[in-house]
Design a protein around this motif. Structure first.
Motif, PDB file in Angstrom:
ATOM      1  N   ASP A  86      -7.269  34.247  14.533  1.00 32.13           N
ATOM      2  CA  ASP A  86      -7.840  33.263  15.750  1.00 32.13           C
ATOM      3  C   ASP A  86      -8.940  34.048  16.273  1.00 32.13           C
ATOM      4  OD1 ASP A  86      -6.488  34.983  17.675  1.00 32.13           O
ATOM      5  OD2 ASP A  86      -5.193  33.179  18.165  1.00 32.13           O
ATOM      6  N   GLU A  87      -9.279  33.837  17.529  1.00 27.95           N
ATOM      7  CA  GLU A  87     -10.606  34.609  18.302  1.00 27.95           C
ATOM      8  C   GLU A  87      -9.977  36.016  18.764  1.00 27.95           C
ATOM      9  OE1 GLU A  87     -13.777  34.091  18.267  1.00 27.95           O
ATOM     10  OE2 GLU A  87     -13.788  32.084  17.639  1.00 27.95           O
ATOM     11  N   HIS A  88      -8.803  35.966  18.902  1.00 22.90           N
ATOM     12  CA  HIS A  88      -7.820  37.185  19.478  1.00 22.90           C
ATOM     13  C   HIS A  88      -7.780  38.150  18.677  1.00 22.90           C
ATOM     14  CE1 HIS A  88      -8.250  35.044  23.495  1.00 22.90           C
ATOM     15  NE2 HIS A  88      -7.873  34.029  22.833  1.00 22.90           N
ATOM     16  N   SER A 119     -15.101  37.880  16.530  1.00 21.33           N
ATOM     17  CA  SER A 119     -14.473  37.097  17.560  1.00 21.33           C
ATOM     18  C   SER A 119     -15.923  36.496  18.384  1.00 21.33           C
ATOM     19  CB  SER A 119     -13.663  37.909  18.518  1.00 21.33           C
ATOM     20  OG  SER A 119     -13.513  37.218  19.646  1.00 21.33           O
ATOM     21  N   VAL A 124     -15.391  41.484  22.502  1.00 18.53           N
ATOM     22  CA  VAL A 124     -15.268  41.585  20.995  1.00 18.53           C
ATOM     23  C   VAL A 124     -15.551  43.011  20.693  1.00 18.53           C
ATOM     24  CG1 VAL A 124     -17.726  41.185  20.378  1.00 18.53           C
ATOM     25  CG2 VAL A 124     -16.076  40.882  18.690  1.00 18.53           C
TER      26      VAL A 124
END
Length: 286
Positions: A86-88, A119, A124
């Motif tokens: 995911d983004e994390h 991300s 990021v």
């Protein structure tokens, strides 16, 4: 000279700079790299040169000034199997025969940017593994994709809030279950185990499929603990019994699953990585 700055958001409690600062600058993605630039006096907090004893309380401006920074365009092309992303954060399969991180070029850390989606979040940074697996060990590896994710995931491991399950193939007759808690390098260590299946072996007496749920994360913990009770892991060149060391097949130790609460979404994350074929060749499909 490349100068970059970061403004610290409000914090609930003070934290050492060398803990907070991991991943806030893309060129300094690891704790060891952060310690190096601090010791070289490249880091300032509110215009004061920082040390490894500096604490962050919230609201400070952290400045990184590296002279003659050289960025390398050389990329490691090494395809990795991504199990979750995911983004994390991302969770991937680590194959045998590659280091997770280190000074060498061929590492999982160097291969991450070519295997993960960048991300879109504001902090990021270069993706970074947040725990270790040995060179010869296979299985699930957790990585952070932002500075805040790397810090929070590191904290989860420090607080023992990540449940890890390993499987190993061990040599010799052993009890059906138990707990090994001998000290490692003078530090408390704990490795509960359960024998899932045993098969007779002409060479080794018995081969056992063992489930392990380590409560601590010392270097070579599972390998040392199993060897200490007379049941070393099959293929262990370092801790195996003389005359019973399998060569050319690698180490039969696999990081099977990770279970933790996502530090941002609070979703319960459970990811497993199926046993390698060399395990199922011995014990069949489980």
């Amino acid at each position: 000279m490349a100068i970059k700055s970061h403004i610290v958001p409000p914090l609930s409690s003070p934290i050492r700079l060398q803990e907070y600062g991991v991943g806030i600058f893309m060129s300094v993605p690891t704790k060891s790299a952060l310690k190096k630039v601090i010791k070289k006096k490249y880091v300032e907090v509110d215009d004061v040169i920082a040390t490894t004893a500096t604490y962050i309380r919230g609201g400070e401006t952290i400045t990184l000034a590296i002279p003659n920074e050289i960025s390398s365009s050389k990329k490691l092309v090494f395809p990795l199997q991504v199990l979750y992303e995911d983004e994390h954060l991302a969770i991937l399969h680590k194959p045998a025969g590659i280091l997770v991180s280190g000074n060498g070029f061929k590492t999982i850390a160097h291969a991450l940017p070519q295997n993960l989606q960048p991300s879109a979040l504001t902090d990021v940074t270069k993706p970074q593994p947040v725990h270790r697996l040995d060179y010869t060990t296979t299985g699930v590896l957790l990585t952070g994709k932002t500075g805040s994710a790397i810090r929070k995931l590191n904290q989860l491991f420090q607080d023992k809030k990540v449940q890890k399950v390993y499987y190993a193939v061990t040599i010799g007759e052993m009890p059906p279950h138990g707990k090994i808690d001998t000290l490692i390098d003078g530090k408390p260590s704990e490795s509960p185990f359960e024998v899932i299946q045993s098969v007779p072996s002409e060479k080794y007496g018995f081969l056992n499929l063992v489930k392990l749920d380590p409560k601590t994360g010392r270097r070579h913990q599972l390998r040392k603990h199993l060897a200490s009770i007379g049941n070393p892991i099959l293929g262990d060149q370092m801790y195996g019994k003389e005359g019973l060391i399998l060569t050319g097949k690698g180490l039969y130790l696999h990081a099977y699953s990770l279970d933790f609460t996502h530090p941002f979404t609070e979703e319960q994350i459970y990811i497993m990585d199926n046993l390698p074929e060399r395990f199922t060749k011995i014990f069949g499909t489980l």
